[in-house]
Design an enzyme around this catalytic site. Structure first.
Site, PDB file in Angstrom:
ATOM      1  N   HIS A   1       0.920  -1.169  -0.094  1.00 61.46           N
ATOM      2  CA  HIS A   1      -0.155  -0.037   0.156  1.00 61.46           C
ATOM      3  C   HIS A   1       1.001   1.409  -0.270  1.00 61.46           C
ATOM      4  O   HIS A   1       1.861   1.555   0.838  1.00 61.46           O
ATOM      5  CB  HIS A   1      -1.335  -0.161   1.340  1.00 61.46           C
ATOM      6  CG  HIS A   1      -2.011  -1.016   0.970  1.00 61.46           C
ATOM      7  ND1 HIS A   1      -2.469  -1.352   2.326  1.00 61.46           N
ATOM      8  CD2 HIS A   1      -2.828  -1.013   0.053  1.00 61.46           C
ATOM      9  CE1 HIS A   1      -3.715  -2.556   2.093  1.00 61.46           C
ATOM     10  NE2 HIS A   1      -3.776  -2.639   0.164  1.00 61.46           N
TER      11      HIS A   1
ATOM     12  N   GLU B   1       1.756   4.017   2.975  1.00 60.94           N
ATOM     13  CA  GLU B   1       2.083   3.606   4.252  1.00 60.94           C
ATOM     14  C   GLU B   1       3.878   3.279   4.686  1.00 60.94           C
ATOM     15  O   GLU B   1       4.527   2.629   4.256  1.00 60.94           O
ATOM     16  CB  GLU B   1       1.591   2.026   4.756  1.00 60.94           C
ATOM     17  CG  GLU B   1       0.491   1.463   4.272  1.00 60.94           C
ATOM     18  CD  GLU B   1      -0.409   0.806   4.396  1.00 60.94           C
ATOM     19  OE1 GLU B   1       0.171  -0.304   4.534  1.00 60.94           O
ATOM     20  OE2 GLU B   1      -1.541   0.722   4.601  1.00 60.94           O
TER      21      GLU B   1
ATOM     22  N   HIS C   1       2.442  -4.022   7.244  1.00 60.24           N
ATOM     23  CA  HIS C   1       1.752  -2.877   6.501  1.00 60.24           C
ATOM     24  C   HIS C   1       1.752  -1.551   7.690  1.00 60.24           C
ATOM     25  O   HIS C   1       2.592  -1.818   8.424  1.00 60.24           O
ATOM     26  CB  HIS C   1      -0.015  -3.473   6.402  1.00 60.24           C
ATOM     27  CG  HIS C   1       0.128  -4.259   5.592  1.00 60.24           C
ATOM     28  ND1 HIS C   1      -0.614  -3.437   4.048  1.00 60.24           N
ATOM     29  CD2 HIS C   1       1.006  -4.903   5.299  1.00 60.24           C
ATOM     30  CE1 HIS C   1      -0.714  -4.634   3.696  1.00 60.24           C
ATOM     31  NE2 HIS C   1      -0.053  -5.677   4.411  1.00 60.24           N
TER      32      HIS C   1
ATOM     33  N   GLU D   1       0.786  -5.437  11.053  1.00 66.15           N
ATOM     34  CA  GLU D   1       0.600  -4.128  11.160  1.00 66.15           C
ATOM     35  C   GLU D   1       1.683  -3.242  11.861  1.00 66.15           C
ATOM     36  O   GLU D   1       0.741  -2.772  13.245  1.00 66.15           O
ATOM     37  CB  GLU D   1      -0.843  -3.836  11.237  1.00 66.15           C
ATOM     38  CG  GLU D   1      -1.740  -4.158  10.277  1.00 66.15           C
ATOM     39  CD  GLU D   1      -2.394  -3.392   9.149  1.00 66.15           C
ATOM     40  OE1 GLU D   1      -1.679  -1.821   9.046  1.00 66.15           O
ATOM     41  OE2 GLU D   1      -3.254  -3.518   8.177  1.00 66.15           O
TER      42      GLU D   1
END
Length: 421
Positions: A177, A180, A302, A378
């Site tokens: 992504h 990020e 992420h 994450e």
């Protein structure tokens, strides 16, 4: 709702459309970052507010979300929150100030470091430099290519202490992504630790495994987020109607479009592509992963909901070695916690602690290749921002998390080496 829509139509200006040609940097001037929390209703709020802002930027989990609101939509947003009885906190008054700070940090920096965010060219140059500096244990690897012709460039770290063909393979992908930024930054930091650390535990971890590490697997999107739109998330492919990009973590051929994805090419965040592997980035990277013999571990980085996720992301049912993955994951998080005393949620599936989503790389790797150790980390931050001066803070944390993962996986026999003669 009808009254709100009418008010919006009267007071709004022509809003920015992602389908339009972007010629200037999107500053996000006076955009406000709100944190909204509730045991129920956050998802419905986002869905409702997207009727007013089809390029809405948000992140969060089942009970809270960070939502970036245009200045001319603040009053409508606040009314929707009040109508739903949700709790709201203003975190950032003007998000452009954060973006300006990130750019100032870049301008002050000369050379590659972990106190600034670097563009794709700088990241690739860093990988090339490390391959030249450590030729006995590294080599450049190409995991695919992008829509705009960039390489998905990575670094293989395979020290000669064990027979190369006998080592378990550990694959890391980062930056799928675009916005990020902390993910590619911590990934290059981890590469640096593997190659330069004098810690005997890190050296042993490096030498035991055959590492294939890719800091930026969506290079077009990442570069676009730096030059034009800091909140850009997708690839840069062009759909038939002119809209740009697909979410590369909704585009893999596992339960594609089953949940958590959009079929609208103009959806700013979660368009899954016209078909599985429609994006050259995901298609070519998957082909590379298929070539890896003895692939034992996969990790994706992420940001920024501070969680450790397990497959499968669209189900609360547990796979056969789920308990092992939880045990290993908890050890990984314990190692990371000792660095900064930061607690991560999980390990658990995204369906359990985040939201249901399908078509992601982690789930494809597990389902298609039966890779035993599969995780998505994450990392920390607020609405995709992490101060560049504090990149080492998360870099050290990630390094210890990887050490904890490898240590516990060794204890449970997952990295038993098959030495080729």
């Amino acid at each position: 709702m009808n009254l709100l829509k009418f008010i919006f139509l009267v007071i709004s200006v022509v809003h920015f459309s992602q389908c339009a040609v972007v010629e200037e940097y999107k500053t996000y001037k006076d955009y406000k970052l709100f944190q909204v929390t509730s045991l129920d209703g956050v998802k419905d709020l986002i869905k409702e507010f997207m009727e007013f802002d089809d390029a809405l930027v948000y992140s969060g989990n089942k009970t809270s979300a960070g939502i970036l609101v245009k200045p001319d939509l603040v009053s409508i947003f606040e009314e929707l929150v009040t109508m739903r009885g949700l709790n709201m906190e203003l975190l950032v008054e003007d998000y452009s100030k954060i973006i300006e700070m990130e750019k100032r940090e870049i301008l002050r920096n000369d050379g590659f470091s972990w106190h600034a965010y670097h563009d794709v060219a700088d990241i690739h140059d860093y990988l090339r430099n490390m391959s030249r500096e450590y030729p006995n244990m590294t080599e450049l690897i190409i995991g695919g290519q992008s829509y705009e012709g960039r390489q998905i460039l990575g670094l293989r770290i395979n020290s000669p202490s064990l027979h190369k063909k006998g080592k378990p393979v550990f694959f890391i992908e980062s930056g799928i992504h675009a916005r990020e930024w902390i993910a590619p930054a911590t990934t290059t930091y981890f590469i640096n630790e593997l190659l330069t650390s004098s810690d005997p535990h890190i050296i042993a971890m490096r030498d035991q495994l055959d590492w294939h590490i890719f800091p930026s697997v969506n290079p077009d999107g990442y570069q676009y987020s730096r030059k034009f739109d800091r909140m850009w998330r997708k690839t840069r492919s062009k759909s038939a109607n002119g809209c740009r990009g697909a979410d590369p973590n909704r585009n893999w051929d596992y339960n594609w479009m089953k949940s958590g994805a959009s079929s609208d090419p103009c959806d700013y965040q979660t368009y899954a592509g016209k078909e599985p592997f429609s994006e050259i980035e995901t298609r070519s990277l998957s082909e590379y992963i298929r070539t890896l013999e003895n692939l034992r571990a996969y990790v994706g980085f992420h940001s920024d909901v501070q969680m450790l996720l397990l497959p499968y992301s669209d189900s609360t049912e547990h796979m056969d070695n789920y308990d092992d993955l939880v045990t290993i994951g908890k050890t990984s998080l314990d190692y990371g916690y000792k660095v900064n005393r930061e607690k991560y949620n999980g390990p658990a599936t995204a369906a359990e602690i985040l939201y249901m989503v399908s078509g992601g790389s982690m789930d494809w790797v597990r389902n298609t290749l039966a890779t035993p150790l599969v995780y998505t980390y994450e990392l920390r931050g607020k609405n995709f921002h992490w101060p560049p001066s504090r990149i080492p803070e998360q870099g050290d944390e990630v390094t210890q998390m990887m050490l904890g993962l490898v240590t516990e996986a060794n204890n449970m026999g997952y990295f038993k080496t098959k030495v080729s003669k």
